[in-house]
Design a protein around this motif. Structure first.
Motif, short mmCIF file in Angstrom:
data_model
loop_
_atom_site.label_atom_id
_atom_site.label_comp_id
_atom_site.label_asym_id
_atom_site.label_seq_id
_atom_site.Cartn_x
_atom_site.Cartn_y
_atom_site.Cartn_z
N GLU A 27 24.41 -0.73 -4.14
CA GLU A 27 24.49 -2.18 -4.02
C GLU A 27 23.09 -2.82 -3.93
O GLU A 27 22.89 -3.95 -4.37
CB GLU A 27 25.31 -2.59 -2.79
N LEU A 28 22.15 -2.08 -3.36
CA LEU A 28 20.78 -2.57 -3.25
C LEU A 28 19.92 -2.12 -4.42
O LEU A 28 19.19 -2.92 -5.02
CB LEU A 28 20.13 -2.11 -1.93
N SER A 29 19.98 -0.84 -4.75
CA SER A 29 19.11 -0.30 -5.79
C SER A 29 19.37 -0.91 -7.16
O SER A 29 18.46 -1.06 -7.98
CB SER A 29 19.25 1.22 -5.87
N SER A 30 20.63 -1.29 -7.42
CA SER A 30 20.98 -1.85 -8.72
C SER A 30 20.42 -3.26 -8.92
O SER A 30 20.36 -3.76 -10.05
CB SER A 30 22.50 -1.87 -8.91
N ARG A 31 20.01 -3.91 -7.83
CA ARG A 31 19.55 -5.30 -7.91
C ARG A 31 18.03 -5.42 -7.93
O ARG A 31 17.51 -6.54 -8.06
CB ARG A 31 20.10 -6.10 -6.73
N VAL A 32 17.31 -4.30 -7.80
CA VAL A 32 15.86 -4.38 -7.74
C VAL A 32 15.24 -3.80 -9.01
O VAL A 32 15.68 -2.75 -9.51
CB VAL A 32 15.30 -3.67 -6.49
N GLN A 33 14.25 -4.48 -9.53
CA GLN A 33 13.50 -3.98 -10.68
C GLN A 33 12.20 -3.37 -10.17
O GLN A 33 11.51 -3.98 -9.35
CB GLN A 33 13.19 -5.12 -11.65
N ILE A 34 11.87 -2.19 -10.64
CA ILE A 34 10.61 -1.53 -10.27
C ILE A 34 9.77 -1.42 -11.53
O ILE A 34 10.21 -0.88 -12.54
CB ILE A 34 10.86 -0.13 -9.66
N LYS A 35 8.56 -1.96 -11.47
CA LYS A 35 7.72 -1.95 -12.67
C LYS A 35 6.25 -1.76 -12.29
O LYS A 35 5.87 -1.96 -11.13
CB LYS A 35 7.92 -3.23 -13.48
N ILE A 36 5.46 -1.41 -13.29
CA ILE A 36 4.02 -1.29 -13.12
C ILE A 36 3.37 -2.64 -13.45
O ILE A 36 3.78 -3.32 -14.39
CB ILE A 36 3.45 -0.19 -14.05
N SER A 37 2.36 -3.02 -12.69
CA SER A 37 1.69 -4.29 -12.95
C SER A 37 1.13 -4.32 -14.38
O SER A 37 0.55 -3.35 -14.86
CB SER A 37 0.53 -4.49 -11.97
N SER A 38 1.33 -5.45 -15.04
CA SER A 38 0.81 -5.61 -16.41
C SER A 38 -0.31 -6.63 -16.47
O SER A 38 -0.75 -7.02 -17.56
CB SER A 38 1.95 -6.04 -17.35
N LEU A 39 -0.80 -7.07 -15.31
CA LEU A 39 -1.91 -8.02 -15.30
C LEU A 39 -3.15 -7.38 -15.90
O LEU A 39 -3.49 -6.23 -15.59
CB LEU A 39 -2.20 -8.49 -13.88
N LYS A 40 -3.85 -8.13 -16.74
CA LYS A 40 -5.05 -7.59 -17.39
C LYS A 40 -6.26 -7.62 -16.46
O LYS A 40 -7.24 -6.93 -16.70
CB LYS A 40 -5.33 -8.38 -18.67
N VAL A 41 -6.18 -8.44 -15.43
CA VAL A 41 -7.23 -8.49 -14.40
C VAL A 41 -6.71 -7.76 -13.17
O VAL A 41 -5.53 -7.83 -12.86
CB VAL A 41 -7.57 -9.95 -14.05
N ASP A 42 -7.58 -7.04 -12.49
CA ASP A 42 -7.22 -6.36 -11.25
C ASP A 42 -6.44 -7.33 -10.35
O ASP A 42 -6.97 -8.39 -9.97
CB ASP A 42 -8.51 -5.91 -10.55
N PRO A 43 -5.18 -7.02 -10.00
CA PRO A 43 -4.38 -7.95 -9.20
C PRO A 43 -5.03 -8.34 -7.87
O PRO A 43 -4.85 -9.48 -7.41
CB PRO A 43 -3.07 -7.18 -8.97
N THR A 44 -5.77 -7.41 -7.26
CA THR A 44 -6.40 -7.74 -5.97
C THR A 44 -7.50 -8.77 -6.16
O THR A 44 -7.63 -9.72 -5.38
CB THR A 44 -6.95 -6.47 -5.30
N LEU A 45 -8.33 -8.61 -7.20
CA LEU A 45 -9.37 -9.60 -7.49
C LEU A 45 -8.73 -10.92 -7.87
O LEU A 45 -9.14 -11.99 -7.40
CB LEU A 45 -10.27 -9.10 -8.62
N TYR A 46 -7.72 -10.85 -8.73
CA TYR A 46 -6.98 -12.05 -9.13
C TYR A 46 -6.40 -12.75 -7.89
O TYR A 46 -6.45 -13.98 -7.77
CB TYR A 46 -5.83 -11.60 -10.03
N GLY A 47 -5.87 -11.94 -6.98
CA GLY A 47 -5.25 -12.49 -5.77
C GLY A 47 -6.25 -13.09 -4.81
O GLY A 47 -5.93 -14.03 -4.06
N ALA A 48 -7.47 -12.54 -4.79
CA ALA A 48 -8.51 -13.15 -3.95
C ALA A 48 -8.78 -14.57 -4.40
O ALA A 48 -8.94 -15.49 -3.59
CB ALA A 48 -9.79 -12.31 -4.03
#
Length: 405
Positions: A364-385
């Motif tokens: 009921e929980l696992s079927s509702r969640v999508q798990i994926k790898i980040s596709s951002l071309k810029v480092d997400p942490t730098l982008y997030g800063a």
């Protein structure tokens, strides 16, 4: 009473909130009509016209000509003057720091990465970071704010990192004192996994609407950032969702945080490199330390059919899967985005991660969640800063974005 605990709003607060909402809509939609904004905000078109007029007078918003509106009617388009308002994002990690310049729409102009040794003195590293930021400020004159992403647990009220595995002396550094008054710009601080979560929420190519997003950082350290309905889950000290220091083996080795068998000891870059050194040392050279190059060498060997390297990768993926199980059971997200260095293994990791989740989470929980790898071309942490600084700026556009005449 702390001002953050109050719930009342005066007219000026409401005016700024409405201006902020308009700016955020334009940031996300690029070009929009007054009628569309009024519909999205639930305000009258007359109210939106007044808000937009003030934003145009401040130089924050411009008209861009005629666009197609509802019922094929033509409307005057509005856009955010994003290029007039730039943000510097800074990422600090265990072996390197990076500095980038963005505008408030998320467009990147430049970025640089500087590696350093853990043995290098703190003053030397901090001085190099400050010099790099000053250089960016000299080259880019429209910077309105700066954001710095730090490994966690980052205690936001104290300005220091409670635990930095492999770098025990750095927990004494007060980053607020070091940086906030160094530059003549507003300076904001954020935990690195929270930064990644913000970047994914704002700039990730994810299906909408989103209720809850979990960003799972698997790099030199392990952490997570949770966003629910656009708001970060922080906790009382800003150290919520420290998944890297949850035990996956209560009788396992002791972590520098004081706990035993922490997840970070099994799927971070140091953990992966240590496993490879023991089981498949031939795929690592002396230059491969705890870095992206070392991980990529292991992934490359696995893709070429090296059975021992593939075994290392799959074991790391299994532990990432355990982390996903914890995130699902704790936060019930729509999506888990895996990012940072270890996520470069992408296709090698996901099947094992998904199988662990399938086995260990109720359907009921696992079927509702999508798990994926980040596709951002810029480092997400730098982008997030940059995103944390952008978020603060957009909350008070009149204060930060108005063109000074």
């Amino acid at each position: 009473m702390n001002m953050r605990d109050t719930i009342g709003s005066n007219n000026s607060d409401l005016t700024e909130m409405n201006r902020s909402a308009v700016v955020k809509i334009l940031q996300q939609r690029e070009v929009c009509s007054r009628a569309d904004i009024a519909k999205q905000m639930g305000l009258t078109q007359a109210s939106i016209t007044k808000i937009v007029a003030a934003l145009m007078e401040m130089g924050i918003v411009s008209e861009v000509g005629s666009i197609k509106g509802s019922g094929n009617r033509r409307s005057i388009g509005l856009k955010l003057n994003a290029d007039r308002h730039q943000i510097i994002g800074v990422k600090f990690s265990r072996h390197m720091f990076s500095v980038g310049v963005f505008d408030i729409s998320g467009k990147i102009y430049t970025h640089s990465e500087i590696e350093y040794s853990i043995e290098q003195g703190q003053k030397s590293v901090l001085s190099a970071m400050k010099t790099q930021i000053h250089d960016m400020l000299e080259k880019y004159k429209n910077v309105v704010a700066i954001g710095l992403a730090l490994p966690g647990p980052f205690l936001q009220d104290e300005g220091r990192i409670a635990v930095v595995t492999q770098m025990p002396t750095w927990h004494n550094i007060n980053f607020i004192e070091e940086f906030k008054y160094e530059f003549n710009k507003p300076f904001f601080f954020v935990h690195d996994a929270n930064a990644g979560a913000l970047a994914e929420w704002w700039f990730g190519d994810h299906a909408r609407p989103l209720h809850t997003l979990a960003y799972f950082l698997v790099g030199e350290g392990v952490g997570s950032g949770i966003i629910e309905r656009g708001n970060l889950l922080l906790g009382v000290q800003g150290a919520a969702s420290e998944i890297g220091h949850i035990s996956v083996d209560v009788k396992g080795p002791r972590c520098e945080c004081g706990n035993y068998g922490c997840l970070e000891l099994y799927c971070s870059v140091p953990a992966m490199v240590k496993m490879a050194q023991q089981r498949v040392p031939e795929c690592l050279s002396k230059s491969h330390q705890q870095s992206l190059d070392a991980c990529n060498a292991i992934f490359k060997a696995a893709r070429k059919g090296n059975a021992k390297a593939l075994e290392v990768v799959q074991e790391v993926a299994e532990y990432i899967g355990y982390g996903c199980v914890t995130l699902i059971n704790s936060y019930n997200p729509d999506i888990i985005v895996i990012g940072d260095i270890v996520s470069q293994g992408g296709d090698l990791l996901l099947p094992t991660i998904q199988e662990v989740v399938r086995q260990r989470v109720i359907s009921e929980l696992s079927s509702r969640v999508q798990i994926k790898i980040s596709s951002l071309k810029v480092d997400p942490t730098l982008y997030g800063a940059a995103a944390i600084a952008t978020d603060k700026v957009l909350q008070m556009p009149s204060a930060f974005l108005a063109v000074k005449g």
